[in-house]
Motif scaffolding. Sequence first.
Motif, mmCIF file in Angstrom:
data_model
loop_
_atom_site.group_PDB
_atom_site.id
_atom_site.type_symbol
_atom_site.label_atom_id
_atom_site.label_comp_id
_atom_site.label_asym_id
_atom_site.label_seq_id
_atom_site.Cartn_x
_atom_site.Cartn_y
_atom_site.Cartn_z
ATOM 1 N N ASP A 71 0.815 -1.217 0.000
ATOM 2 C CA ASP A 71 0.000 0.000 0.000
ATOM 3 C C ASP A 71 0.848 1.266 0.000
ATOM 4 O OD1 ASP A 71 -2.360 -1.493 0.085
ATOM 5 O OD2 ASP A 71 -2.351 -1.550 2.273
ATOM 6 N N TYR A 72 2.104 1.122 0.389
ATOM 7 C CA TYR A 72 3.020 2.262 0.452
ATOM 8 C C TYR A 72 4.259 1.946 -0.368
ATOM 9 C CZ TYR A 72 0.144 3.690 4.402
ATOM 10 O OH TYR A 72 -0.901 4.052 5.197
ATOM 11 N N ILE A 73 4.854 2.989 -0.935
ATOM 12 C CA ILE A 73 6.065 2.865 -1.729
ATOM 13 C C ILE A 73 7.126 3.784 -1.125
ATOM 14 C CG2 ILE A 73 7.127 3.214 -3.988
ATOM 15 C CD1 ILE A 73 4.917 1.169 -4.188
ATOM 16 N N ALA A 74 8.314 3.252 -0.920
ATOM 17 C CA ALA A 74 9.453 4.059 -0.494
ATOM 18 C C ALA A 74 10.600 3.762 -1.454
ATOM 19 C CB ALA A 74 9.845 3.727 0.942
ATOM 20 N N PHE A 75 11.275 4.785 -1.887
ATOM 21 C CA PHE A 75 12.392 4.638 -2.802
ATOM 22 C C PHE A 75 13.692 4.670 -2.011
ATOM 23 C CE2 PHE A 75 8.964 6.872 -4.989
ATOM 24 C CZ PHE A 75 8.843 6.151 -6.166
ATOM 25 N N CYS A 76 14.692 3.932 -2.481
ATOM 26 C CA CYS A 76 16.012 4.020 -1.851
ATOM 27 C C CYS A 76 17.081 3.739 -2.892
ATOM 28 C CB CYS A 76 16.140 3.044 -0.684
ATOM 29 S SG CYS A 76 17.588 3.402 0.346
ATOM 30 N N ASP A 77 17.932 4.706 -3.122
ATOM 31 C CA ASP A 77 19.032 4.539 -4.062
ATOM 32 C C ASP A 77 20.145 3.724 -3.409
ATOM 33 O OD1 ASP A 77 17.683 6.039 -5.965
ATOM 34 O OD2 ASP A 77 18.584 7.924 -5.312
ATOM 35 N N ILE A 100 -2.802 12.656 3.635
ATOM 36 C CA ILE A 100 -1.429 12.877 3.192
ATOM 37 C C ILE A 100 -1.054 11.789 2.187
ATOM 38 C CG2 ILE A 100 0.987 13.028 3.921
ATOM 39 C CD1 ILE A 100 -0.802 15.320 4.981
ATOM 40 N N GLY A 101 -0.606 12.201 0.999
ATOM 41 C CA GLY A 101 -0.240 11.241 -0.036
ATOM 42 C C GLY A 101 1.243 10.968 -0.121
ATOM 43 N N LEU A 102 2.057 11.873 0.437
ATOM 44 C CA LEU A 102 3.513 11.720 0.401
ATOM 45 C C LEU A 102 4.090 12.274 1.690
ATOM 46 C CD1 LEU A 102 5.951 12.602 -2.490
ATOM 47 C CD2 LEU A 102 6.339 13.543 -0.226
ATOM 48 N N ALA A 142 14.503 14.625 -0.618
ATOM 49 C CA ALA A 142 15.452 13.603 -1.082
ATOM 50 C C ALA A 142 14.676 12.361 -1.529
ATOM 51 C CB ALA A 142 16.418 13.234 0.035
ATOM 52 N N ASN A 143 15.012 11.840 -2.676
ATOM 53 C CA ASN A 143 14.331 10.676 -3.237
ATOM 54 C C ASN A 143 14.242 9.529 -2.232
ATOM 55 O OD1 ASN A 143 13.280 9.204 -5.703
ATOM 56 N ND2 ASN A 143 14.986 7.896 -5.112
ATOM 57 N N SER A 144 15.337 9.218 -1.568
ATOM 58 C CA SER A 144 15.361 8.076 -0.647
ATOM 59 C C SER A 144 14.694 8.372 0.691
ATOM 60 C CB SER A 144 16.801 7.613 -0.426
ATOM 61 O OG SER A 144 17.344 7.117 -1.630
ATOM 62 N N GLY A 145 14.199 9.579 0.858
ATOM 63 C CA GLY A 145 13.488 9.933 2.084
ATOM 64 C C GLY A 145 11.979 9.946 1.922
ATOM 65 N N VAL A 146 11.488 9.573 0.752
ATOM 66 C CA VAL A 146 10.066 9.679 0.416
ATOM 67 C C VAL A 146 9.317 8.378 0.687
ATOM 68 C CG1 VAL A 146 8.516 9.803 -1.598
ATOM 69 C CG2 VAL A 146 10.311 11.502 -1.289
ATOM 70 N N MET A 147 8.059 8.529 1.066
ATOM 71 C CA MET A 147 7.100 7.424 1.055
ATOM 72 C C MET A 147 5.813 7.970 0.452
ATOM 73 S SD MET A 147 5.490 5.052 4.079
ATOM 74 C CE MET A 147 6.959 4.035 4.225
ATOM 75 N N ILE A 148 5.244 7.224 -0.501
ATOM 76 C CA ILE A 148 3.966 7.622 -1.091
ATOM 77 C C ILE A 148 2.953 6.500 -0.914
ATOM 78 C CG2 ILE A 148 5.067 9.105 -2.829
ATOM 79 C CD1 ILE A 148 4.439 6.937 -4.931
ATOM 80 N N ARG A 149 1.695 6.877 -0.974
ATOM 81 C CA ARG A 149 0.643 5.869 -1.023
ATOM 82 C C ARG A 149 0.624 5.287 -2.441
ATOM 83 N NH1 ARG A 149 -2.454 6.347 3.481
ATOM 84 N NH2 ARG A 149 -2.297 8.367 4.527
ATOM 85 N N LYS A 150 0.488 3.991 -2.537
ATOM 86 C CA LYS A 150 0.507 3.356 -3.867
ATOM 87 C C LYS A 150 -0.631 3.891 -4.737
ATOM 88 C CE LYS A 150 1.305 -0.430 -6.674
ATOM 89 N NZ LYS A 150 1.400 -1.851 -6.681
#
Length: 192
Positions: A71-77, A100-102, A142-150
């Motif tokens: 349900d959630y997406i987090a990016f990590c480089d 909150i979406g992000l 920062a890209n790797s600090g984000v979490m979004i709802r899918k």
Amino acid sequence: NRKELLQETITSILEQSYDNLELIIVDNFSDYDFLGQMKFINDDRIRCYRNNNNGIIAVNRNFALKKSKGDYIAFCDDDDIWISNKIEKQIQFMESNKDIGLTYVSYSFLNENGSITHKMPKEKNIYRGNVFTKLYYKSIIANSGVMIRKNIIDKVGYLIEDENYLAMEDYDYWLRISLKTKIDFIPDKPLL
């Protein structure tokens, strides 16, 4: 081609206090035996793929988004490390704030000598709520600090796979997301 850094990144993700996660790793055909290396990590939460992105990282980010089940997406480089409670803090916050979406977190820089410097973003640059205008003028996420709802993907689509967006495809994505939903900051020590 950063096998040692990738190993540190993977460890920081697998050792999160919130462990109900899937880790999707997409390799752009590194010059070492990536899939062989990944077999040594015995964790059924990991799914590894090789995908040629022709130098456009958004291709592999979108590839992983399409493979994700959560349900959630987090990016990590592969050159970033998450502090052990990053995911837990973001999920707790987002579960309590359904509008909150992000979410994003503050981050520091880990130097080669092991010292940690800076804390970003600075207090004056923390954006919360409907932030498109502020974010348009200053990228602080920062890209790797984000979490979004899918489900936000249904509203904004995927990252733009255009070479003209190299090194700013994530910034464009945050801007497009900020037009559709509120964004918030996790007020804590740096978690990245």
